[in-house]
Enzyme design. Structure first.
Site, mmCIF file in Angstrom:
data_model
loop_
_atom_site.group_PDB
_atom_site.id
_atom_site.type_symbol
_atom_site.label_atom_id
_atom_site.label_comp_id
_atom_site.label_asym_id
_atom_site.label_seq_id
_atom_site.Cartn_x
_atom_site.Cartn_y
_atom_site.Cartn_z
ATOM 1 N N LEU A 132 3.098 3.357 -5.658
ATOM 2 C CA LEU A 132 3.029 2.613 -6.761
ATOM 3 C C LEU A 132 1.791 1.733 -6.929
ATOM 4 O O LEU A 132 1.056 1.669 -8.087
ATOM 5 C CB LEU A 132 4.228 1.676 -6.638
ATOM 6 N N HIS A 133 1.011 1.339 -5.677
ATOM 7 C CA HIS A 133 -0.270 0.798 -5.724
ATOM 8 C C HIS A 133 -1.244 1.986 -6.316
ATOM 9 O O HIS A 133 -2.237 1.487 -6.966
ATOM 10 C CB HIS A 133 -0.564 0.095 -4.593
ATOM 11 N N HIS A 139 -6.959 6.999 -2.811
ATOM 12 C CA HIS A 139 -7.795 5.961 -2.062
ATOM 13 C C HIS A 139 -7.158 5.351 -1.034
ATOM 14 O O HIS A 139 -7.776 4.560 -0.223
ATOM 15 C CB HIS A 139 -8.441 4.951 -2.991
ATOM 16 N N ASP A 140 -5.699 5.401 -0.869
ATOM 17 C CA ASP A 140 -4.990 4.614 -0.146
ATOM 18 C C ASP A 140 -3.879 5.423 0.703
ATOM 19 O O ASP A 140 -2.982 4.947 1.123
ATOM 20 C CB ASP A 140 -4.411 3.396 -0.351
ATOM 21 N N HIS A 146 0.798 -1.215 -0.062
ATOM 22 C CA HIS A 146 -0.018 0.163 0.042
ATOM 23 C C HIS A 146 0.908 1.188 -0.068
ATOM 24 O O HIS A 146 0.982 2.021 1.036
ATOM 25 C CB HIS A 146 -0.953 0.038 1.262
ATOM 26 N N GLN A 188 -4.585 -17.728 -3.389
ATOM 27 C CA GLN A 188 -4.835 -17.004 -4.659
ATOM 28 C C GLN A 188 -5.911 -17.632 -5.342
ATOM 29 O O GLN A 188 -6.941 -16.977 -6.244
ATOM 30 C CB GLN A 188 -3.815 -16.998 -5.761
#
EC number: 3.1.4.53
Length: 1070
Positions: free
Chosen positions: A735-736, A772-773, A732, A941
């Protein structure tokens, strides 16, 4: 029956012409010819480049040969009337033809200098006198089309071809003379073949009458536009459904046809159809019977051709499509002036698929070829018909750029379905819910469809949301009632786009049921059952909840059921199930369930008291240290020096100063591509990926201009925002945020969403993705709540991090020189703030199932209503689409190319492990998937994709079909990769530590069991399996066997932790 091959005269000059391809045949519509008659449909076939050059050179080599071709074409197009009248007309028109040929020679010389081409050919069709055809390229379409169309129609065609250099358009009109020109050999040659079929000639009186009626209809303010608007979804569906065979053939040819199909499917739209109508409306000669428009495209070695023919008498609208050797014909019959109930659409498919196609695709792709419903019957005698409703003509729902812009909803092709389409057998379902589809096909064709179409999963648009099921059931009840009572349907109280005619009912019109018949009794019984089910469902609706909550509760119930089975498979399965439940399920509904008060249950009081004493010390250790005063927003730093660093007139090209600007520019040039190399962008931008990505996107979309954002202010804010992303977080970080912003940009470019959202809405969605983060601590919401952090106290445990991200971002806007919305009006600023808040709050993963249920309910409700168009004409619907769009971008890592996906997985797991280390040090329970010593990445996953990502992207793909098919394909490939990488189950780790103690406890536990169960459990103990919880005194061999699927739990053993997941299996005594 004679068949004339297509492609022009044979090539001469000693060069052997390429052999013509074998003709493809389809069955014509029964209204035109005998159903057993077969004719060739090679009129849209493109020849090879060598053959094109030979044909052009010979066809225009001399005036005499051109005259022969034109004269022959003219004689073919003058086949109506008596022999005497025909010869008189031939004689008069031949003279006129020769005069025009002289003018064309001059035009030919001019066009050779311009390196462009206009080819004129002629063709004949059944039941219509054919005309000449003009083929124009983008550079000459205006002058060419002006000869047969009005200026507005030519302009619309030229605008269509502006960005489609490889596209050719053919328009025809019946009373124009044949002309021909030539130009460079680089331009593709398109020849129109001819086929004479018996069908008779229309007399002059009826033709004139039809022309008068048709022109009168076109003169109505909303007549033609309203009719074509109502059929727009069928036109698009026809072209796109044909792409299924093109995709299948691409697998054989070794090429991917999705891009070709997507480009070709957007060609037949409002402008082109309107051009056809205008072309037909401009015809004045009584012998003219119609106008047509044809589109041809060649990309990636595949050929896509489509054509529309509107007959002058308004009896039929015929559409044809040719793609990769597969041809399909669609006919709208009944005419413009016919009542809606009498209008029909008939779709015909090729008789035979290419040899070995099905087997080859099954081996190559592991699934059968795509075969959309209602489009491709299994044999040449199976025709599908469905009613065409008379939609509103006041305003096109496809008009973009307005608050009422809408989405055309399509039918999904066959692919692997998510768990949402499995049976919810624990609860009563509608009697017809498993076979109910989107009310497009008539009920009488359901059994026929089921027997013909095979291997197609939920290709019938299976309805899974309860509210849409109720609507479909009530519609079925209404139609059944019309059949049982024989009462004529009244549309006075129904909206035009939802009108139901008698042909929608379970029995075809004209065949009423009489009381006492077996069919009558069966239909009456089914109707009562359907109505009872609707009443039961409506009685359970709570008035304080929206109808989409019905779907949300159902999906959560089904997910819990799936995870219960998944957790029973192994210890890792239990851990993954717990993680999914605690992360992606909002447990608010638990408070609505009836339960005993604590003071009414003395045993519960005593148990809670004992548990409270034991956890008091743990709570004190895990509680976060006192933070700053709650009146302040934590995490906001002082303004940094770079806030005023952009003092010069020249700003960095990509928003950041970097020595590798050229490499960065190359990568940023692909910002509209899914799966961009975002890690390289972070490297080339000197760890400023968010600033350069956001700045480039806002520049390319001209949002800085439309939203009146000063570029320097934008860079100041983005630099400050990026500084507030925690660089030490493995996942987080900025880059994310850059990856989500870029993914949001690509999803906004989806052709289905083109022109739907305003610049303010687009800017709001991108801004929300950027922030958003921000200031994410690298910990989950649940950790902050469990540790009683200051943030959790400030936001009352509700979307803690998401509220914090919003507070920090809007606080940063108050910094000097950072208010990017300073030039907006107050109303615009308030609207944008509300949008951003709603979108960022929707990124809370605990809201995932509610978001999914809301979107799926909205899509299925519109499909059941019969409109097929999602009118986004209110804020709630529009923000719902944007929320899901950004949520999809936030969960897009599994849909990216595998190398990127694997890298993101490694970063996310490292962040989880760091939280687990912190929980271990604080004496807290380690959260699921956060224990670095006990995690199965591959299996996690697979579960994450199956239960979270795939259902979400499946619904999104349904909304924008077919624009997200590539993304779904990549998702399935990545899932298959991780499935193949799951290691074999290890032996129980606790058995080797003290095998004798476990054996004794195991034997004592089974003393009360019979010998059969004892033998089964001993076999399971020898075979081994995955254990549940390790390193605890409560672990038993019986619980290990339970984890391996060997049976029930053991006495005295402690069941695995089931976190926030309901309905998890509790291992009790046998």
């Amino acid at each position: 029956m004679s068949q004339e091959s297509n492609g022009g005269p044979a090539a001469g000059g000693g060069a052997a012409a390429a052999p013509p391809p074998p003709p493809q045949y389809i069955i014509t519509t029964p209204s035109e010819v005998d159903p057993d008659e077969v004719r060739s449909m090679a009129d849209l076939e493109l020849g090879s480049p060598e053959k094109q050059v030979q044909v052009q050179s010979q066809k225009f080599s001399s005036t005499s040969s051109t005259t022969k071709v034109a004269t022959h074409s003219f004689s073919m197009s003058s086949s109506a009337g008596t022999t005497g009248q025909q010869s008189k007309q031939d004689s008069a028109q031949q003279i006129q033809q020769l005069q025009q040929l002289q003018q064309l020679q001059q035009l030919q010389q001019q066009q050779q200098q311009q390196q462009s081409q206009r080819i004129i050919s002629s063709s004949t069709r059944s039941q219509s006198l054919q005309s000449s055809t003009i083929v124009g390229e983008a550079t000459t379409i205006t002058s060419g089309a002006a000869q047969i169309l009005s200026a507005s129609a030519a302009a619309s065609l030229a605008q269509q071809l502006k960005a489609q250099s490889s596209t050719s358009i053919i328009t025809s009109s019946e009373q124009r003379t044949s002309t021909s020109t030539s130009s460079s050999s680089s331009t593709r040659y398109i020849a129109s073949g001819s086929s004479n079929l018996a069908g008779g000639n229309s007399n002059s009186a009826s033709s004139a009458s039809s022309k008068t009626r048709f022109q009168s209809f076109l003169q109505q303010p909303e007549g033609a536009h309203g009719f074509l608007t109502a059929h727009q979804k069928h036109v698009r569906q026809f072209v796109r459904s044909t792409s299924a065979h093109s995709e299948a053939a691409a697998g054989v040819a070794g090429a991917r046809a999705e891009k070709c199909i997507r480009s070709a499917s957007t060609q037949i739209d409002d402008a082109s159809v309107a051009g056809v109508v205008e072309s037909a409306g401009n015809l004045t000669d009584s012998s003219a019977t119609g106008g047509s428009m044809q589109l041809s495209m060649s990309k990636l070695g595949l050929q896509q051709s489509s054509s529309i023919l509107i007959s002058k008498s308004a009896e039929t609208i015929e559409m044809k499509s040719s793609s990769a050797g597969m041809r399909t014909q669609l006919t709208l019959s009944g005419g413009f002036l016919a009542p809606p109930g009498n209008r029909k659409i008939t779709i015909l498919s090729p008789i035979h698929a290419p040899p070995g196609l099905h087997d080859m695709l099954k081996r190559a792709q592991g699934r059968s070829p795509l075969s959309p419903r209602i489009s491709f019957p299994g044999s040449d005698s199976d025709l599908f018909g469905f009613d065409v409703e008379n939609g509103q003509g006041a305003r096109s729902p496809l008009e973009g750029g307005s608050p009422s812009a809408g989405l055309v909803l399509q039918n999904l092709p066959q692919r692997r379905e998510s768990f949402l389409y499995r049976s919810d057998s624990d609860f009563e379902m509608s009697p017809k819910s498993m076979s109910r589809n989107s009310s497009i096909a008539s009920e009488r064709f359901k059994e026929q469809e089921a027997s013909i179409l095979v291997d197609r999963s939920h290709g019938e648009d299976l309805i899974v949301t309860p509210f849409a099921q109720i609507l479909a059931s009530l519609r079925s009840v209404r139609n059944n009632l019309l059949s049982l009572t024989n009462v004529p349907a009244s549309n006075k109280s129904r909206r035009p786009n939802q009108s139901s005619s008698a042909s929608r009912s379970g029995n075809p019109p004209g065949a009423p049921l009489s009381q006492g018949e077996e069919a009558y009794t069966r239909l009456a019984t089914d109707t009562i059952e359907e109505l009872d089910w609707c009443l039961d469902q409506l009685e359970t609706i709570q008035t304080h909840r929206s109808v989409s909550d019905m779907a949300s509760l159902k999906f959560k119930r089904m997910l819990n059921k799936e995870l219960s089975h998944f957790s029973e498979s192994s210890r890792s399965g239990n851990q993954i199930s717990e993680y999914i439940c605690s992360t992606f399920l909002d447990k608010q509904q638990e408070f609505d369930l009836p339960s005993l008060r604590v003071e009414d249950n003395p045993e519960l009081v005593a148990a809670n008291a004992a548990a409270g004493q034991q956890s008091a010390g743990q709570y004190a250790r895990s509680r976060s240290p006192r933070g700053p005063p709650m009146s302040q927003i934590s995490g906001v730093k002082r303004p940094l020096s770079h806030t005023n660093s952009f003092t010069g007139e020249r700003l960095p090209t990509f928003g950041v100063e970097t020595p590798r600007e050229n490499e960065l520019g190359t990568l940023l040039g692909e910002l509209d591509t899914w799966g961009i190399q975002i890690f390289s962008i972070g490297e080339f931008s000197v760890n400023r990926p968010l600033t350069c990505v956001a700045y480039t996107i806002f520049q390319s979309r001209e949002l800085l201009t439309s939203l009146m954002i000063p570029p320097k202010t934008f860079l100041n804010f983005m630099s400050t925002l990026e500084d507030h992303y925690v660089k030490d977080n493995p996942f987080h970080n900025s880059l994310h945020a850059a990856d989500v912003t870029q993914s949001t940009n690509v999803l906004l470019n989806t052709p289905a969403l083109e022109g739907v959202f305003t610049p303010l809405e687009v800017g709001g969605a991108l801004f929300a993705a950027c922030i958003h983060d921000v200031d994410h601590p690298g910990l989950t919401n649940q950790f902050l709540v469990n540790s009683s952090s200051e943030l959790a106290l400030m936001y009352n445990d509700e979307s803690v991090l998401e509220n914090h991200h919003l507070a920090v971002a809007f606080k940063l806007l108050q910094n000097q020189g950072c208010d990017i919305f300073c030039n907006m009006q107050k109303k615009q600023r308030q609207t944008l703030r509300k949008m951003v808040i709603d979108i960022v709050l929707s990124t809370d993963m605990s809201k995932h199932m509610s978001l999914l249920a809301d979107l799926k309910t909205m899509v299925e409700t519109k499909k059941v209503a019969g409109s097929g168009v999602l009118l986004l004409d209110n804020y709630t619907d529009r923000i719902q689409v944007l929320e899901n769009l950004v949520h999809c971008a936030d969960l897009s890592n599994p849909t990216k190319p595998l190398p990127l996906y694997k890298r993101w997985v490694a970063l996310l797991m490292e962040e989880f492990f760091l939280q687990g280390d912190k929980e271990r040090e604080s004496g807290m329970d380690i959260s699921p998937m956060c224990d670095r010593h006990n995690a199965t990445i591959e299996k996690s996953q697979v579960g994450f994709i199956d239960y979270i990502v795939h259902p979400l992207w499946e619904t999104w793909a349904d909304l924008v079909h077919p624009d997200a098919q590539d993304i779904l394909d990549t998702l399935e490939e990545n899932r298959d990769y991780y499935q193949s990488m799951i290691p074999p189950s290890p032996p129980p780790s606790g058995v080797d530590e003290n095998p004798q103690e476990d054996r004794i406890r195991f034997q004592v536990t089974l003393e009360e069991s019979d010998q059969e169960n004892l033998a089964e459990l001993e076999e399971g103990d020898e075979s081994g399996g995955e254990s549940t919880t390790t390193g605890t005194t409560g672990t038993t061999a019986a619980s290990a066997l339970s984890g391996a699927g060997g049976g029930g739990g053991g006495g005295g053993g402690m069941a695995p932790r089931t976190g926030g997941c309901q309905n998890q299996p509790q291992h009790g005594g046998m």
